[in-house]
Design an enzyme around this catalytic site. Structure first.
Site, PDB file in Angstrom:
ATOM      1  N   PRO A  22       0.834  -1.216   0.000  1.00 44.97           N
ATOM      2  CA  PRO A  22       0.000   0.000   0.000  1.00 44.97           C
ATOM      3  C   PRO A  22       0.858   1.250   0.000  1.00 44.97           C
ATOM      4  O   PRO A  22       1.827   1.338   0.749  1.00 44.97           O
ATOM      5  CB  PRO A  22      -0.789  -0.126   1.311  1.00 44.97           C
ATOM      6  CG  PRO A  22       0.040  -1.015   2.188  1.00 44.97           C
ATOM      7  CD  PRO A  22       0.733  -1.970   1.256  1.00 44.97           C
ATOM      8  N   MET A  23       0.520   2.213  -0.828  1.00 42.83           N
ATOM      9  CA  MET A  23       1.238   3.491  -0.823  1.00 42.83           C
ATOM     10  C   MET A  23       0.245   4.629  -1.048  1.00 42.83           C
ATOM     11  O   MET A  23      -0.349   4.750  -2.131  1.00 42.83           O
ATOM     12  CB  MET A  23       2.325   3.504  -1.904  1.00 42.83           C
ATOM     13  CG  MET A  23       3.515   2.630  -1.555  1.00 42.83           C
ATOM     14  SD  MET A  23       4.808   2.700  -2.803  1.00 42.83           S
ATOM     15  CE  MET A  23       4.095   1.765  -4.126  1.00 42.83           C
ATOM     16  N   GLN A  77      -7.134  -1.377   2.826  1.00 43.01           N
ATOM     17  CA  GLN A  77      -6.454  -1.047   4.092  1.00 43.01           C
ATOM     18  C   GLN A  77      -7.143   0.134   4.781  1.00 43.01           C
ATOM     19  O   GLN A  77      -7.423   1.152   4.137  1.00 43.01           O
ATOM     20  CB  GLN A  77      -4.983  -0.695   3.858  1.00 43.01           C
ATOM     21  CG  GLN A  77      -4.227  -0.638   5.180  1.00 43.01           C
ATOM     22  CD  GLN A  77      -2.802  -0.120   5.053  1.00 43.01           C
ATOM     23  OE1 GLN A  77      -2.580   1.041   4.713  1.00 43.01           O
ATOM     24  NE2 GLN A  77      -1.839  -0.969   5.329  1.00 43.01           N
ATOM     25  N   CYS A 107       1.824   3.387   9.802  1.00 41.11           N
ATOM     26  CA  CYS A 107       2.031   4.729   9.246  1.00 41.11           C
ATOM     27  C   CYS A 107       2.727   5.638  10.272  1.00 41.11           C
ATOM     28  O   CYS A 107       2.283   5.743  11.418  1.00 41.11           O
ATOM     29  CB  CYS A 107       0.683   5.336   8.842  1.00 41.11           C
ATOM     30  SG  CYS A 107       0.903   7.008   8.224  1.00 41.11           S
ATOM     31  N   LYS A 146      -0.718  -4.857   8.968  1.00 40.87           N
ATOM     32  CA  LYS A 146       0.635  -4.448   8.553  1.00 40.87           C
ATOM     33  C   LYS A 146       1.234  -3.580   9.658  1.00 40.87           C
ATOM     34  O   LYS A 146       0.608  -2.610  10.107  1.00 40.87           O
ATOM     35  CB  LYS A 146       0.577  -3.683   7.228  1.00 40.87           C
ATOM     36  CG  LYS A 146       1.942  -3.275   6.691  1.00 40.87           C
ATOM     37  CD  LYS A 146       1.862  -2.962   5.196  1.00 40.87           C
ATOM     38  CE  LYS A 146       3.163  -2.440   4.619  1.00 40.87           C
ATOM     39  NZ  LYS A 146       3.430  -1.042   4.938  1.00 40.87           N
ATOM     40  N   GLY A 208      10.111  -3.887   2.484  1.00 42.51           N
ATOM     41  CA  GLY A 208      11.199  -2.932   2.647  1.00 42.51           C
ATOM     42  C   GLY A 208      12.364  -3.154   1.717  1.00 42.51           C
ATOM     43  O   GLY A 208      13.029  -4.194   1.766  1.00 42.51           O
ATOM     44  N   ASP A 209      12.549  -2.194   0.804  1.00 42.56           N
ATOM     45  CA  ASP A 209      13.769  -2.099   0.001  1.00 42.56           C
ATOM     46  C   ASP A 209      13.919  -3.188  -1.059  1.00 42.56           C
ATOM     47  O   ASP A 209      15.047  -3.485  -1.475  1.00 42.56           O
ATOM     48  CB  ASP A 209      15.023  -2.097   0.904  1.00 42.56           C
ATOM     49  CG  ASP A 209      14.902  -1.092   2.036  1.00 42.56           C
ATOM     50  OD1 ASP A 209      14.440   0.033   1.770  1.00 42.56           O
ATOM     51  OD2 ASP A 209      15.232  -1.428   3.192  1.00 42.56           O
ATOM     52  N   GLY A 231       6.902  -2.023  -2.737  1.00 44.31           N
ATOM     53  CA  GLY A 231       6.307  -0.693  -2.799  1.00 44.31           C
ATOM     54  C   GLY A 231       7.018   0.181  -3.804  1.00 44.31           C
ATOM     55  O   GLY A 231       6.689   0.194  -4.997  1.00 44.31           O
TER      56      GLY A 231
HETATM   57  C1  LIG Z   1       4.635   7.194  -0.809  1.00 44.70           C
HETATM   58  C2  LIG Z   1       4.407   6.074   0.163  1.00 44.70           C
HETATM   59  C3  LIG Z   1       3.157   5.887   0.739  1.00 44.70           C
HETATM   60  C4  LIG Z   1       2.927   4.835   1.640  1.00 44.70           C
HETATM   61  N1  LIG Z   1       1.661   4.625   2.120  1.00 44.70           N
HETATM   62  C5  LIG Z   1       1.401   3.530   2.902  1.00 44.70           C
HETATM   63  C6  LIG Z   1       0.071   3.215   3.305  1.00 44.70           C
HETATM   64  O1  LIG Z   1      -0.907   3.895   2.940  1.00 44.70           O
HETATM   65  N2  LIG Z   1      -0.111   2.126   4.097  1.00 44.70           N
HETATM   66  C7  LIG Z   1       0.938   1.325   4.508  1.00 44.70           C
HETATM   67  O2  LIG Z   1       0.720   0.346   5.226  1.00 44.70           O
HETATM   68  N3  LIG Z   1       2.204   1.603   4.126  1.00 44.70           N
HETATM   69  C8  LIG Z   1       2.447   2.664   3.327  1.00 44.70           C
HETATM   70  N4  LIG Z   1       3.724   2.899   2.871  1.00 44.70           N
HETATM   71  C9  LIG Z   1       4.783   1.948   3.232  1.00 44.70           C
HETATM   72  C10 LIG Z   1       4.981   0.886   2.129  1.00 44.70           C
HETATM   73  O3  LIG Z   1       3.834   0.080   1.975  1.00 44.70           O
HETATM   74  C11 LIG Z   1       6.186  -0.010   2.421  1.00 44.70           C
HETATM   75  O4  LIG Z   1       5.956  -0.755   3.579  1.00 44.70           O
HETATM   76  C12 LIG Z   1       7.473   0.791   2.572  1.00 44.70           C
HETATM   77  O5  LIG Z   1       7.572   1.791   1.579  1.00 44.70           O
HETATM   78  C13 LIG Z   1       8.720  -0.092   2.471  1.00 44.70           C
HETATM   79  O6  LIG Z   1       8.685  -0.853   1.309  1.00 44.70           O
HETATM   80  P1  LIG Z   1       9.417  -0.442  -0.084  1.00 44.70           P
HETATM   81  O7  LIG Z   1      10.861  -0.209   0.224  1.00 44.70           O
HETATM   82  O8  LIG Z   1       9.161  -1.643  -0.957  1.00 44.70           O
HETATM   83  O9  LIG Z   1       8.748   0.801  -0.576  1.00 44.70           O
HETATM   84  C14 LIG Z   1       3.982   3.958   1.998  1.00 44.70           C
HETATM   85  C15 LIG Z   1       5.239   4.161   1.429  1.00 44.70           C
HETATM   86  C16 LIG Z   1       5.454   5.182   0.512  1.00 44.70           C
HETATM   87  C17 LIG Z   1       6.809   5.326  -0.108  1.00 44.70           C
END
Ligand SMILES: Cc1cc2nc3c(=O)[nH]c(=O)nc-3n(C[C@H](O)[C@H](O)[C@H](O)COP(=O)(O)O)c2cc1C
Length: 350
Positions: A22-23, A77, A107, A146, A208-209, A231
Site C-alpha cells: 500500500p502506498m 487497508q 504509518c 501491517k 522494505g527495500d 512498494g
Molecule cells: C509514498 C508512500 C506511501 C505509503 N503509504 C502507505 C500506506 O498507505 N499504508 C501502509 O501500510 N504503508 C504505506 N507505505 C509503506 C509501504 O507500503 C512499504 O511498507 C514501505 O515503503 C517499504 O517498502 P518499499 O521499500 O518496498 O517501498 C507507503 C510508502 C510510501 C513510499
C-alpha cells in the site's frame, strides 16, 4: 532453492507470493491496474483509507474504495484508532467487495499518529487488541495487519505484536522492518521478519527495500517468509513482479520495449481520466514519467520538459520524441529505482 509459488491466506491461495504494497497517493485504482497489467502481482493492497472519513460519509474517502474487477484479489487497508469506527469501516470494506481487510499499524505520519492510529498502535497494545477483536467479530472476510518494527530502537516489539495479532484471529501479518522514528531512513531489518516467522503460524510477509528480483529472492531465502510486499520498487518499475516471478523460476526476466513503455504511460493516462478530473491527471502522470523517462542518451531535456508541462496535451509530443530516441538508442537502465529519489517520495508520503 525452490521459491514459493503461492501462499494461503485463510484458505485462499495467492499466487505468486508477491504483493503490491500500500502506498498513499500512489496505489490508487489507475496505478493498481497498471501494475496488474504488467503481470504477476499476487495481491494488491489499497492505499490506507481513513475510518474517520469513511464513517462520517466523506465522499472522497469512499471514492478511495473504488476498484475494478481486474484488481482482485484486493485488500482494502483502513487506519484509525476508535474500535467502533474501525469495526464499522471494516464492514464497509467488506460490503465494497474487498477480499481482505488490512489494518494499518505502521504509518509514521504525524497527523495519523496524533489521531491515535498507524504506528501509534504499536505503543498502545490494549487498544490494538480491542480494535482487532472488534473488527474480527464484525467481518466474515479475513483480516490482515501491517506493522512496523516498533516505535523506536529501544522499543522494538514486532514479535510480541505479531503474536497478539495472531491471537486476535488475523490471517496474515506484514512487517515493514523500520521503526516509526526511523521513518524511511536506513534499511529495513529483515532479521525481524525471520523472527516473527518463527513465532507465529499465520503467513508472514516482509516489506522494505525490494528494488529488483534478486532482493526478493534473497529475502525468501534468508527469512523463510511466505510473501514479500513491493512498494517503491513497483513505482520505479511496475514490471518488477513479472521479472521477479520469472527470475525465481529460472527464466530470463522480461524487458519491456520502448513502444510498450510508451503505451503503458498512455494507458495510465486513460485509467486516470476514468478515475479523476483532468486536473488530477497531470500530477499523477508526472509521477510515473519521472520514473519511466530515464536512461535514454540525450533524453534528459525531454524528461525535464515533461515534468514542467502544465497539461497532458503538452506532455504527449514529448513522450513521442522521448520514445523515438529510446527506439533509436536503447534504454540504458533496467528500470531500477533510484533509491534516493524514492526515499524523498516516502518522506513526503507517509
Ligand atoms: C509514498 C508512500 C506511501 C505509503 N503509504 C502507505 C500506506 O498507505 N499504508 C501502509 O501500510 N504503508 C504505506 N507505505 C509503506 C509501504 O507500503 C512499504 O511498507 C514501505 O515503503 C517499504 O517498502 P518499499 O521499500 O518496498 O517501498 C507507503 C510508502 C510510501 C513510499
Amino acid at each position: 532453492m525452490r521459491y514459493p509459488e503461492s501462499f494461503t491466506i485463510a484458505g485462499r491461495r495467492i499466487s505468486p507470493p508477491l504483493v503490491l504494497s500500500p502506498m498513499a497517493g500512489v496505489t490508487d485504482s489507475p496505478f493498481r491496474r497498471i501494475a496488474k497489467r504488467c503481470g504477476h502481482v499476487g495481491l494488491i493492497v489499497t492505499e490506507f483509507i481513513s475510518v474517520e472519513g469513511l464513517t462520517r460519509g466523506n465522499m472522497r474517502t469512499h471514492d478511495m474504495m473504488r476498484y475494478t474487477p481486474e484488481e482482485r484479489p484486493l485488500a482494502i487497508q483502513i487506519f484509525g484508532y476508535d474500535e467502533v469506527r474501525m469495526r464499522w469501516a471494516a464492514e464497509i470494506a467488506e460490503e465494497a467487495g474487498a477480499d481482505f481487510v488490512d489494518i494499518n499499524c505502521g504509518c509514521p505520519a504525524r497527523k495519523v499518529i496524533n489521531g491515535g492510529g498507524g504506528s501509534n498502535l504499536l505503543r498502545d497494545l490494549p487498544q490494538l487488541r480491542k480494535i482487532l477483536t472488534e473488527v474480527k467479530k464484525a467481518i466474515s472476510i479475513p483480516m490482515t495487519v501491517k506493522i512496523r518494527a516498533g516505535w523506536d530502537d529501544k522499543s522494538i516489539n514486532c514479535v510480541e505484536v505479531a503474536k497478539l495479532i495472531e491471537d486476535c484471529g488475523a490471517s496474515m501479518v506484514t512487517l515493514h522492518g523500520r521503526t516509526r522514528v526511523q521513518g524511511y531512513r536506513g534499511w529495513a531489518n529483515w532479521d525481524l521478519v525471520r523472527e516473527i516467522k518463527q513465532h507465529v503460524s499465520i503467513p508472514v510477509s516482509g516489506s522494505g527495500d525490494i528494488m529488483r528480483p534478486e532482493d526478493a529472492m534473497s529475502r525468501f531465502e534468508t527469512t523463510g517468509c511466505d510473501a514479500v510486499h513491493i512498494g517503491r520498487g513497483a513505482i520505479a518499475n511496475p514490471y518488477i513482479f513479472r521479472q521477479t516471478w520469472e527470475t525465481m523460476n529460472g527464466l530470463e526476466p522480461y524487458r519491456p520495449t520502448p513502444v510498450e513503455m510508451h503505451e503503458l504511460l498512455l494507458l495510465f493516462r486513460d485509467y486516470l481520466r476514468e478515475h479523476m478530473p483532468e486536473k488530477g491527471v497531470i500530477g499523477r502522470m508526472k509521477m510515473l514519467s519521472a520514473q519511466f523517462l530515464r536512461g535514454v542518451p540525450n533524453g534528459a531535456h525531454l524528461r525535464t520538459a515533461v515534468l514542467r508541462s502544465q497539461t497532458v496535451a503538452e506532455m504527449e509530443p514529448l513522450f513521442d520524441d522521448y520514445f523515438a530516441l529510446a527506439e533509436k538508442f536503447g534504454i540504458d537502465h533496467d528500470l531500477q529505482c533510484a533509491r534516493d529519489e524514492n526515499a524523498e517520495l516516502a518522506e513526503c508520503g507517509v
